[in-house]
Design a protein around this motif. Structure first.
Motif, PDB file in Angstrom:
ATOM      1  N   GLY A  25      47.653 -63.538  79.291  1.00  0.00           N
ATOM      2  CA  GLY A  25      47.859 -64.167  77.994  1.00  0.00           C
ATOM      3  C   GLY A  25      49.038 -63.579  77.252  1.00  0.00           C
ATOM      4  N   LEU A  26      49.692 -64.414  76.462  1.00  0.00           N
ATOM      5  CA  LEU A  26      50.784 -64.002  75.581  1.00  0.00           C
ATOM      6  C   LEU A  26      50.462 -64.445  74.160  1.00  0.00           C
ATOM      7  CD1 LEU A  26      53.919 -65.021  77.710  1.00  0.00           C
ATOM      8  CD2 LEU A  26      52.988 -62.729  77.402  1.00  0.00           C
ATOM      9  N   GLN A  27      50.950 -63.685  73.178  1.00  0.00           N
ATOM     10  CA  GLN A  27      50.670 -64.014  71.779  1.00  0.00           C
ATOM     11  C   GLN A  27      51.812 -63.507  70.912  1.00  0.00           C
ATOM     12  OE1 GLN A  27      46.545 -63.610  70.392  1.00  0.00           O
ATOM     13  NE2 GLN A  27      47.298 -62.385  68.681  1.00  0.00           N
ATOM     14  N   ARG A  28      52.110 -64.252  69.831  1.00  0.00           N
ATOM     15  CA  ARG A  28      53.174 -63.806  68.930  1.00  0.00           C
ATOM     16  C   ARG A  28      52.900 -64.308  67.520  1.00  0.00           C
ATOM     17  NH1 ARG A  28      59.757 -63.924  69.681  1.00  0.00           N
ATOM     18  NH2 ARG A  28      60.258 -63.315  67.539  1.00  0.00           N
ATOM     19  N   ASN A  29      53.031 -63.404  66.545  1.00  0.00           N
ATOM     20  CA  ASN A  29      52.973 -63.752  65.133  1.00  0.00           C
ATOM     21  C   ASN A  29      54.405 -63.844  64.623  1.00  0.00           C
ATOM     22  OD1 ASN A  29      52.469 -64.135  62.441  1.00  0.00           O
ATOM     23  ND2 ASN A  29      51.357 -62.227  62.123  1.00  0.00           N
ATOM     24  N   ASN A  30      54.824 -65.028  64.190  1.00  0.00           N
ATOM     25  CA  ASN A  30      56.177 -65.220  63.680  1.00  0.00           C
ATOM     26  C   ASN A  30      56.277 -64.995  62.171  1.00  0.00           C
ATOM     27  OD1 ASN A  30      57.497 -66.129  66.186  1.00  0.00           O
ATOM     28  ND2 ASN A  30      56.121 -67.883  66.006  1.00  0.00           N
ATOM     29  N   GLY A  31      55.150 -64.727  61.518  1.00  0.00           N
ATOM     30  CA  GLY A  31      55.151 -64.573  60.078  1.00  0.00           C
ATOM     31  C   GLY A  31      55.457 -63.171  59.616  1.00  0.00           C
ATOM     32  N   ASP A  32      55.649 -63.023  58.310  1.00  0.00           N
ATOM     33  CA  ASP A  32      55.946 -61.723  57.702  1.00  0.00           C
ATOM     34  C   ASP A  32      54.696 -60.977  57.247  1.00  0.00           C
ATOM     35  OD1 ASP A  32      58.721 -61.983  57.986  1.00  0.00           O
ATOM     36  OD2 ASP A  32      58.883 -63.132  56.116  1.00  0.00           O
ATOM     37  N   ASP A  33      53.510 -61.617  57.389  1.00  0.00           N
ATOM     38  CA  ASP A  33      52.258 -61.024  56.925  1.00  0.00           C
ATOM     39  C   ASP A  33      51.218 -61.093  58.035  1.00  0.00           C
ATOM     40  OD1 ASP A  33      52.817 -60.777  53.825  1.00  0.00           O
ATOM     41  OD2 ASP A  33      53.494 -62.774  54.438  1.00  0.00           O
ATOM     42  N   ASP A  34      50.149 -60.295  57.893  1.00  0.00           N
ATOM     43  CA  ASP A  34      49.036 -60.391  58.833  1.00  0.00           C
ATOM     44  C   ASP A  34      48.488 -61.815  58.830  1.00  0.00           C
ATOM     45  OD1 ASP A  34      48.727 -57.583  59.629  1.00  0.00           O
ATOM     46  OD2 ASP A  34      48.133 -57.257  57.545  1.00  0.00           O
ATOM     47  N   PHE A  35      48.115 -62.328  60.007  1.00  0.00           N
ATOM     48  CA  PHE A  35      47.372 -63.588  60.041  1.00  0.00           C
ATOM     49  C   PHE A  35      45.918 -63.256  59.708  1.00  0.00           C
ATOM     50  CE2 PHE A  35      44.542 -66.562  62.159  1.00  0.00           C
ATOM     51  CZ  PHE A  35      44.941 -67.730  61.539  1.00  0.00           C
ATOM     52  N   ILE A  88      40.500 -59.565  70.476  1.00  0.00           N
ATOM     53  CA  ILE A  88      39.504 -59.098  71.442  1.00  0.00           C
ATOM     54  C   ILE A  88      38.508 -58.177  70.737  1.00  0.00           C
ATOM     55  CG2 ILE A  88      40.889 -59.548  73.483  1.00  0.00           C
ATOM     56  CD1 ILE A  88      41.911 -56.745  73.445  1.00  0.00           C
ATOM     57  N   GLN A  89      37.931 -57.206  71.433  1.00  0.00           N
ATOM     58  CA  GLN A  89      36.787 -56.479  70.875  1.00  0.00           C
ATOM     59  C   GLN A  89      37.103 -55.783  69.560  1.00  0.00           C
ATOM     60  OE1 GLN A  89      34.270 -54.372  73.598  1.00  0.00           O
ATOM     61  NE2 GLN A  89      33.712 -52.813  72.115  1.00  0.00           N
ATOM     62  N   TYR A  90      38.216 -55.093  69.463  1.00  0.00           N
ATOM     63  CA  TYR A  90      38.565 -54.401  68.226  1.00  0.00           C
ATOM     64  C   TYR A  90      39.827 -54.974  67.593  1.00  0.00           C
ATOM     65  CZ  TYR A  90      39.868 -50.803  64.888  1.00  0.00           C
ATOM     66  OH  TYR A  90      40.223 -50.155  63.728  1.00  0.00           O
ATOM     67  N   SER A  91      40.876 -55.111  68.362  1.00  0.00           N
ATOM     68  CA  SER A  91      42.175 -55.508  67.817  1.00  0.00           C
ATOM     69  C   SER A  91      42.346 -57.026  67.850  1.00  0.00           C
ATOM     70  CB  SER A  91      43.308 -54.860  68.619  1.00  0.00           C
ATOM     71  OG  SER A  91      43.161 -53.456  68.677  1.00  0.00           O
ATOM     72  N   ASP A  92      43.131 -57.526  66.864  1.00  0.00           N
ATOM     73  CA  ASP A  92      43.505 -58.942  66.838  1.00  0.00           C
ATOM     74  C   ASP A  92      44.952 -59.171  67.261  1.00  0.00           C
ATOM     75  OD1 ASP A  92      41.044 -60.014  65.866  1.00  0.00           O
ATOM     76  OD2 ASP A  92      41.533 -59.273  63.873  1.00  0.00           O
ATOM     77  N   PHE A  93      45.777 -58.148  67.252  1.00  0.00           N
ATOM     78  CA  PHE A  93      47.193 -58.257  67.611  1.00  0.00           C
ATOM     79  C   PHE A  93      47.874 -59.366  66.800  1.00  0.00           C
ATOM     80  CE2 PHE A  93      45.166 -56.240  71.252  1.00  0.00           C
ATOM     81  CZ  PHE A  93      46.013 -55.169  71.486  1.00  0.00           C
ATOM     82  N   ASN A  94      47.618 -59.352  65.489  1.00  0.00           N
ATOM     83  CA  ASN A  94      48.105 -60.412  64.606  1.00  0.00           C
ATOM     84  C   ASN A  94      48.899 -59.866  63.424  1.00  0.00           C
ATOM     85  OD1 ASN A  94      45.903 -59.150  63.454  1.00  0.00           O
ATOM     86  ND2 ASN A  94      44.990 -61.013  62.643  1.00  0.00           N
ATOM     87  N   SER A  95      49.518 -58.707  63.583  1.00  0.00           N
ATOM     88  CA  SER A  95      50.328 -58.125  62.520  1.00  0.00           C
ATOM     89  C   SER A  95      51.678 -58.844  62.425  1.00  0.00           C
ATOM     90  CB  SER A  95      50.531 -56.636  62.767  1.00  0.00           C
ATOM     91  OG  SER A  95      49.297 -55.946  62.688  1.00  0.00           O
ATOM     92  N   PRO A  96      52.401 -58.676  61.321  1.00  0.00           N
ATOM     93  CA  PRO A  96      53.675 -59.380  61.156  1.00  0.00           C
ATOM     94  C   PRO A  96      54.639 -59.113  62.306  1.00  0.00           C
ATOM     95  CG  PRO A  96      53.028 -58.320  59.109  1.00  0.00           C
ATOM     96  CD  PRO A  96      52.059 -57.858  60.139  1.00  0.00           C
ATOM     97  N   LYS A  97      55.185 -60.172  62.848  1.00  0.00           N
ATOM     98  CA  LYS A  97      56.205 -60.130  63.916  1.00  0.00           C
ATOM     99  C   LYS A  97      55.680 -59.524  65.220  1.00  0.00           C
ATOM    100  CE  LYS A  97      59.210 -61.806  61.055  1.00  0.00           C
ATOM    101  NZ  LYS A  97      59.588 -63.240  61.132  1.00  0.00           N
ATOM    102  N   GLU A  98      54.389 -59.257  65.297  1.00  0.00           N
ATOM    103  CA  GLU A  98      53.848 -58.584  66.479  1.00  0.00           C
ATOM    104  C   GLU A  98      53.841 -59.507  67.692  1.00  0.00           C
ATOM    105  OE1 GLU A  98      50.120 -55.674  67.725  1.00  0.00           O
ATOM    106  OE2 GLU A  98      49.857 -57.094  66.071  1.00  0.00           O
ATOM    107  N   LYS A  99      54.263 -58.952  68.820  1.00  0.00           N
ATOM    108  CA  LYS A  99      54.181 -59.623  70.114  1.00  0.00           C
ATOM    109  C   LYS A  99      53.158 -58.873  70.957  1.00  0.00           C
ATOM    110  CE  LYS A  99      59.208 -60.288  69.860  1.00  0.00           C
ATOM    111  NZ  LYS A  99      59.441 -59.267  68.822  1.00  0.00           N
ATOM    112  N   SER A 100      52.437 -59.593  71.814  1.00  0.00           N
ATOM    113  CA  SER A 100      51.442 -58.922  72.645  1.00  0.00           C
ATOM    114  C   SER A 100      51.196 -59.705  73.922  1.00  0.00           C
ATOM    115  CB  SER A 100      50.118 -58.762  71.875  1.00  0.00           C
ATOM    116  OG  SER A 100      49.580 -60.018  71.498  1.00  0.00           O
ATOM    117  N   TRP A 101      50.683 -58.991  74.914  1.00  0.00           N
ATOM    118  CA  TRP A 101      50.280 -59.617  76.168  1.00  0.00           C
ATOM    119  C   TRP A 101      48.941 -59.032  76.602  1.00  0.00           C
ATOM    120  CZ3 TRP A 101      49.469 -56.732  80.608  1.00  0.00           C
ATOM    121  CH2 TRP A 101      49.998 -55.432  80.622  1.00  0.00           C
TER     122      TRP A 101
END
Length: 441
Positions: free
Chosen positions: A300-310, A325-338
């Motif tokens: 999976g890939l994920q990206r937040n393009n915003g300036d604020d937490d989703f 997932i269980q603890y983290s959302d990986f949804n911080s500003p500009k954050e990319k994740s896999w």
């Protein structure tokens, strides 16, 4: 002892005494009585978190540990006969403290399993009572009262001892084959570790919000056995408008091989009085994988393009992002994740009911430089946090009893390890969940 506690204890006694005889409920017909059901779920939860840097724990020692038992009773009537049918739903829930231990309780705020008094001590028990009246006309069902909505923008949470609920009105329609439409307007919500309803709402990252209601509308369409689509929108009055689009894919390549995947997209903009500040965010996730025999592998890939937490409603499951997932959302500003995930079903190996899962996710480039003041996070010098990173590893095992007097009883172990830079906790988390569902009617 109050009436709620007495009723909850009665449910506990009933669930113990019903035993195997309660498992023989058959399919219900039409009619208020004929279509009724009464279920009781016993949930035993052990939960601990070890904050590796000694942070984020109300007990002050960087470690929290709680063990509790929940009894969740639900009654759902059928509908009276006629052109317009009427019915009722009701629930009674009880949470019992088994052990919290001096100096070992209190993960902090709404993540606690049990409610806490002003002295920081866990209560011995707490309970919830509620219900809703409902009506059905043709293929449309309306509920008014305490409800449990399920959608990508408003969904009740059920990851703790007792589930949360909302109060308001919901509508569900299934007139068109393959299409399910739903909507609602809700004016209060509960939390998993409280007995009372909250007038207004709370979000996961911003906390309490003085918003009078949240409304949502959308639908899910199943094109065929392989493809589905979802579109939804919601408004948290004076805070945000959210929009969601999603797809699911499952395409057979051979008798025992299938390609699976999906996309999720959210857009969130400020609304009304801008109680959560000014923002215009969008975030997406996508996954692709393959099922072959007992195995499933996903990337999976994920990206937040915003300036604020989703953001989303606190302790709810109103976030369908793949890397939440269980603890983290990986949804911080500009954050990319896999993420990479592996699932194993042991039925083909002669152990039906046993399954395993493990996954690893990594995020980078979280940047609060342009966040509004509600979502801003700063370092010790007062500067916005930039270049933030984190990773999480989850391991899970689950077994469901297949036959006998304990049929459908499940045992689930969940372990998470996460490490991050300045903006998140380093922690190890362990959960043991035992559930025993009973069908009384």
């Amino acid at each position: 002892m109050n009436n709620r506690t007495l009723l909850g204890l009665s449910l506990l006694a009933l669930s113990i005494s019903t035993g195997q005889a309660a498992m023989a409920a058959g399919e219900k017909g039409e009619g208020f009585i004929e279509g009724s059901s009464l279920t009781i779920l016993n949930r035993n939860l052990y939960f601990n978190r070890d904050f590796r840097k000694g942070q984020s724990s109300s007990s002050g020692n960087g470690y929290s540990e709680e063990w509790a038992h929940g009894v969740i009773g639900r009654f759902e009537s059928g509908f009276t006969e006629g052109t317009i049918g009427f019915g009722v739903d009701a629930f009674a829930m009880l949470g019992l403290k088994l052990d919290t231990g001096d100096g070992r309780s209190g993960a902090g705020g709404s993540v606690d399993v049990m409610p806490y008094n002003s002295l920081g001590q866990a209560e011995d028990n707490y309970s919830k009572l509620g219900g809703a009246v409902k009506t059905r006309f043709m293929d449309t069902e309306i509920k008014v009262g305490d409800v449990f909505p399920v959608s990508p923008v408003v969904q009740y949470g059920d990851a703790r001892l007792l589930p949360e609920s909302f109060r308001g009105i919901t509508v569900l329609n299934s007139s068109v084959e393959g299409l399910s439409l739903q909507g609602g307007r809700l004016h209060s919500m509960s939390q998993p570790n409280t007995s009372s309803m909250r007038d207004g709402f709370a979000t996961f990252y911003a906390g309490e919000v003085d918003s009078p209601w949240i409304a949502y509308f959308g639908g899910d369409y199943t094109l065929n056995d392989n493809v589905g689509f979802s579109l939804y929108t919601s408004r948290l009055k004076d805070a945000w408008n959210q929009y969601y689009a999603g797809t699911t894919l499952s395409y057979p390549l051979a008798d025992d091989v299938a390609l699976i995947g999906g996309l999720n997209y959210y857009k969130a903009v400020d609304e009304g009085r801008q109680l959560l500040g000014s923002f215009d965010n969008n975030i997406w996730s996508g996954k692709v994988g393959i099922q072959f025999g007992a195995h499933t592998v996903l990337v999976g890939l994920q990206r937040n393009n915003g300036d604020d937490d989703f953001d989303y409603l606190r302790q709810s499951d109103s976030i369908y992002l793949d890397n939440s997932i269980q603890y983290s959302d990986f949804n911080s500003p500009k954050e990319k994740s896999w993420q990479v995930r592996y699932d194993l079903d042991m039925e083909p190996f002669g152990v039906p009911g046993l399954s395993f899962m493990t996954r690893y996710a990594q995020g980078w480039d979280a940047d609060y430089s342009n966040a509004n003041e509600v979502y801003m996070r700063r370092d010790d010098n007062g500067d916005p946090l930039t270049n933030q990173k984190r990773w999480e590893r989850d391991i899970e095992a689950k077994y469901v009893v297949q036959s006998g007097s304990l049929k459908d009883m499940s045992f689930r172990i969940r372990q998470a390890t996460t490490r991050a830079t300045d903006f998140e906790s380093d922690l190890d988390e362990f959960r043991l969940i035992v559930e025993y569902p009973l069908e009384v009617l």
